[in-house]
Design a protein around this motif. Structure first.
Motif, short mmCIF file in Angstrom:
data_model
loop_
_atom_site.label_atom_id
_atom_site.label_comp_id
_atom_site.label_asym_id
_atom_site.label_seq_id
_atom_site.Cartn_x
_atom_site.Cartn_y
_atom_site.Cartn_z
N GLY A 168 0.82 -1.20 0.00
CA GLY A 168 0.00 0.00 0.00
C GLY A 168 0.85 1.25 0.00
O GLY A 168 1.83 1.36 -0.73
N MET A 169 0.48 2.21 0.85
CA MET A 169 1.23 3.46 0.97
C MET A 169 2.41 3.33 1.94
O MET A 169 3.17 4.27 2.12
N LYS A 170 2.55 2.15 2.56
CA LYS A 170 3.49 2.01 3.67
C LYS A 170 4.91 1.63 3.26
O LYS A 170 5.79 1.54 4.10
N GLY A 171 5.15 1.39 1.98
CA GLY A 171 6.48 1.02 1.54
C GLY A 171 6.51 -0.36 0.93
O GLY A 171 5.60 -0.74 0.18
N PHE A 172 7.53 -1.14 1.28
CA PHE A 172 7.73 -2.45 0.67
C PHE A 172 7.27 -3.56 1.61
O PHE A 172 7.69 -3.64 2.76
N GLU A 181 10.74 -11.73 12.81
CA GLU A 181 9.56 -11.11 12.21
C GLU A 181 9.92 -10.33 10.96
O GLU A 181 11.04 -9.83 10.82
N SER A 182 8.97 -10.26 10.06
CA SER A 182 9.11 -9.44 8.86
C SER A 182 8.19 -8.23 9.01
O SER A 182 7.11 -8.33 9.58
N ARG A 183 8.62 -7.11 8.47
CA ARG A 183 7.87 -5.88 8.58
C ARG A 183 8.06 -5.05 7.32
O ARG A 183 9.00 -5.29 6.55
N PRO A 184 7.18 -4.07 7.08
CA PRO A 184 7.37 -3.22 5.90
C PRO A 184 8.70 -2.47 5.98
O PRO A 184 9.15 -2.11 7.07
N LEU A 185 9.30 -2.24 4.84
CA LEU A 185 10.50 -1.41 4.77
C LEU A 185 10.11 -0.05 4.23
O LEU A 185 9.60 0.07 3.11
N CYS A 186 10.31 0.97 5.04
CA CYS A 186 9.99 2.34 4.66
C CYS A 186 11.28 3.07 4.31
O CYS A 186 12.10 3.31 5.18
N PRO A 187 11.48 3.42 3.04
CA PRO A 187 12.68 4.18 2.66
C PRO A 187 12.52 5.67 2.98
O PRO A 187 12.60 6.54 2.11
#
Length: 526
Positions: A115-119, A138-144
């Motif tokens: 979505g809008m949150k990154g990768f 844990e895996s989480r979104p990556l925000c550049p």
């Protein structure tokens, strides 16, 4: 359709949380984080660790890890643009590598877009104890993007350009974030975990292969490992008084009814009737606009459908319909309203200031501001901004919100891809934007691309006492009296369908999705 529930509003972002923890670097900086080491001149992103070993403070058995591993941009800026054409359409995410005047843009595969949150699942965090046992994986979104940027090249950008977060809310249309040339952003800013008696752990952060491939990370710079030494953040007596707790500002809250609205037509604001329309502090007419301001200096105020809707019984025992409302500026110019105190009274005369190309080109009288003395407020509010009504199928008003004044600040990005969008608003704190009781002047703004969210509860929510069970709409109107100048008023009104049920003391509400968007779930559940 889902039954809504009462909960605190979540302003979503990846990388916006402020962590109340102490992290101390205990060894020298690693070689690949030097000012120019490992650069190629072509533009590269790398995962960079600030140290081999860091101290992490633990508060009552919970440890908080502040940024210590960074995503750094060498020899080029990396810009990311996320947007969709409709709320129920997939988000398209692009990467643009900027080297001087050259821009190279590629589109991310849909499978790695969150979505809008990154990768999506772009970053994996693993913690192991001394025995090699995994205690967190844990895996989480990556925000550049991120709030605590660091310079990594002496000839890189001297300051931040892009926003401090990734994400938005349910009605965000587009965001833009990135990493400036020669700067770095944190990969993790909100990692916390239970220590369970552990005093030393090994942390490994790694970028997933699909995301690393798209970003072009060198294979040697796709992961970083650090030793975590856990120390007591509350020695000798604990953390009384809330030390170590985290707090954030998001939407505005609500308190008591603010009274009836006073409608002042624009015509009287521009004249001299009853002392209205006079210039700030008796000044000259140098900044006054005559006639309608140019469209290029005007905002476009847009109403967003209500969201986060629930029922509750207030402190007085009255059934209420709570909701959140957001009004935003689609540009091209910022909406700027300034207040100038009317003598020693708790009232300010409000003027709309018009800007073009970053310079003020005129102003018009647009209403009043009053000091709102109440818990969690105690600042100045603008009186002529929006109106909230509960209406039936024939648009007849059955209940009106007690909310009548606003402290305008940019709380949510709605579309940072519109012309004139501001990526980093200069004022985001309520105190600095809305002034103290002794203020002579203040400025309230809504930059292009941003909206202001208010949560309506207690007496600012709709009174359901006389509202029968049935289908209604929450009607949100921005600039209801037309006193603010804008490019168009065609998008000032929005409606959100709600179905009210239950009985006195136990009212219910069902909220159908809006254009495919179910706003009554947590954002992270989407």
């Amino acid at each position: 359709m889902v039954k809504s529930r009462t909960r605190a509003r979540q302003l979503v972002s990846a990388g916006i949380g402020l962590v109340a923890a102490a992290l101390v670097v205990t060894t020298t900086v690693t070689a690949n984080s030097g000012a120019a080491s490992g650069t190629t001149g072509k533009g590269t992103l790398k995962l960079v660790a600030a140290a081999d070993t860091v101290e992490v403070a633990s508060y009552e058995g919970v440890a908080y890890v502040e940024p210590s591993v960074w995503l750094a941009a060498y020899d080029a800026a990396f810009e990311f643009r996320a947007s969709h054409t409709a709320y129920d359409k997939p988000v398209k995410l692009t990467k643009t590598v900027i080297r001087g005047k050259k821009r190279t843009t590629t589109t991310a595969p849909a499978s790695i877009v969150d979505g809008m949150k990154g990768f999506k699942d772009g970053l994996r965090v693993t913690l192991k104890n001394k025995a090699g046992k995994v205690v967190l994986d844990e895996s989480r979104p990556l925000c550049p993007g991120g709030y605590d940027r660091q310079r990594v090249q002496t000839d890189g950008a001297t300051g931040p350009v892009y926003p401090e977060f990734c994400g938005g809310n349910w009605f965000t249309k587009g965001v833009l974030y990135g990493i400036e040339r020669g700067m770095a952003v944190p990969t993790v800013s909100d990692l916390e975990f239970e220590t369970k008696g552990e005093t030393a752990l090994t942390m490994t952060l790694s970028v997933s292969k699909p995301v690393a491939d798209f970003l072009g990370l060198p294979k040697a710079s796709r992961s970083a490992k650090q030793n975590l030494v856990i120390v007591d953040g509350c020695p000798e007596g604990g953390c009384e008084g809330g030390e170590g707790e985290m707090s954030t500002h998001s939407a505005h809250g609500a308190d008591e009814d603010q009274g009836a609205r006073t409608v002042v037509p624009r015509e009287s604001l521009e004249g001299a009737e009853d002392g209205r329309g006079r210039l700030p502090l008796g000044g000259g007419a140098g900044g006054t606009s005559h006639g309608k301001p140019a469209k290029s200096s005007l905002p476009d105020l847009v109403s967003v459908p209500a969201w986060q809707i629930s029922t509750a019984v207030d402190e007085e025992g009255t059934d209420r319909l709570n909701f959140a409302a957001n009004e935003w500026n689609a540009g091209p110019a910022p909406m700027v309203v300034e207040g100038f105190r009317r003598g020693t009274s708790p009232v300010m005369d409000a003027y709309q200031m018009f800007y073009r190309g970053g310079k003020q080109v005129g102003m018009k009288r647009t209403g009043t501001m009053e000091f709102h003395e109440a818990p969690e407020h105690n600042h100045w509010h603008f009186l002529d901004f929006a109106k909230y009504e509960l209406v039936d199928a024939k648009d007849k008003v059955v209940s009106t919100s007690g909310k009548q004044s606003w402290c305008l600040v940019p709380t949510d990005p709605v579309d940072l891809t519109v012309p004139g969008a501001t990526l980093r608003p200069g004022q985001t704190g309520l105190e600095s934007a809305c002034g103290s009781k002794s203020a002579l002047w203040l400025r309230e703004t809504l930059p292009s691309g941003w909206g202001d969210t208010y949560d309506q509860s207690q007496t600012q929510a709709f009174d359901l006492t006389k509202v029968k069970n049935g289908t209604y709409r929450i009607k949100v109107t921005v600039n209801p009296d037309g006193n603010l100048y804008e490019t168009t008023r065609s998008n000032n009104v929005s409606h959100r369908t709600v179905i009210v049920g239950g009985k006195a003391g136990a009212r219910t509400v069902t909220v159908p999705p809006y254009q495919g968007v179910d706003t009554e779930t947590w954002w992270n559940e989407r």
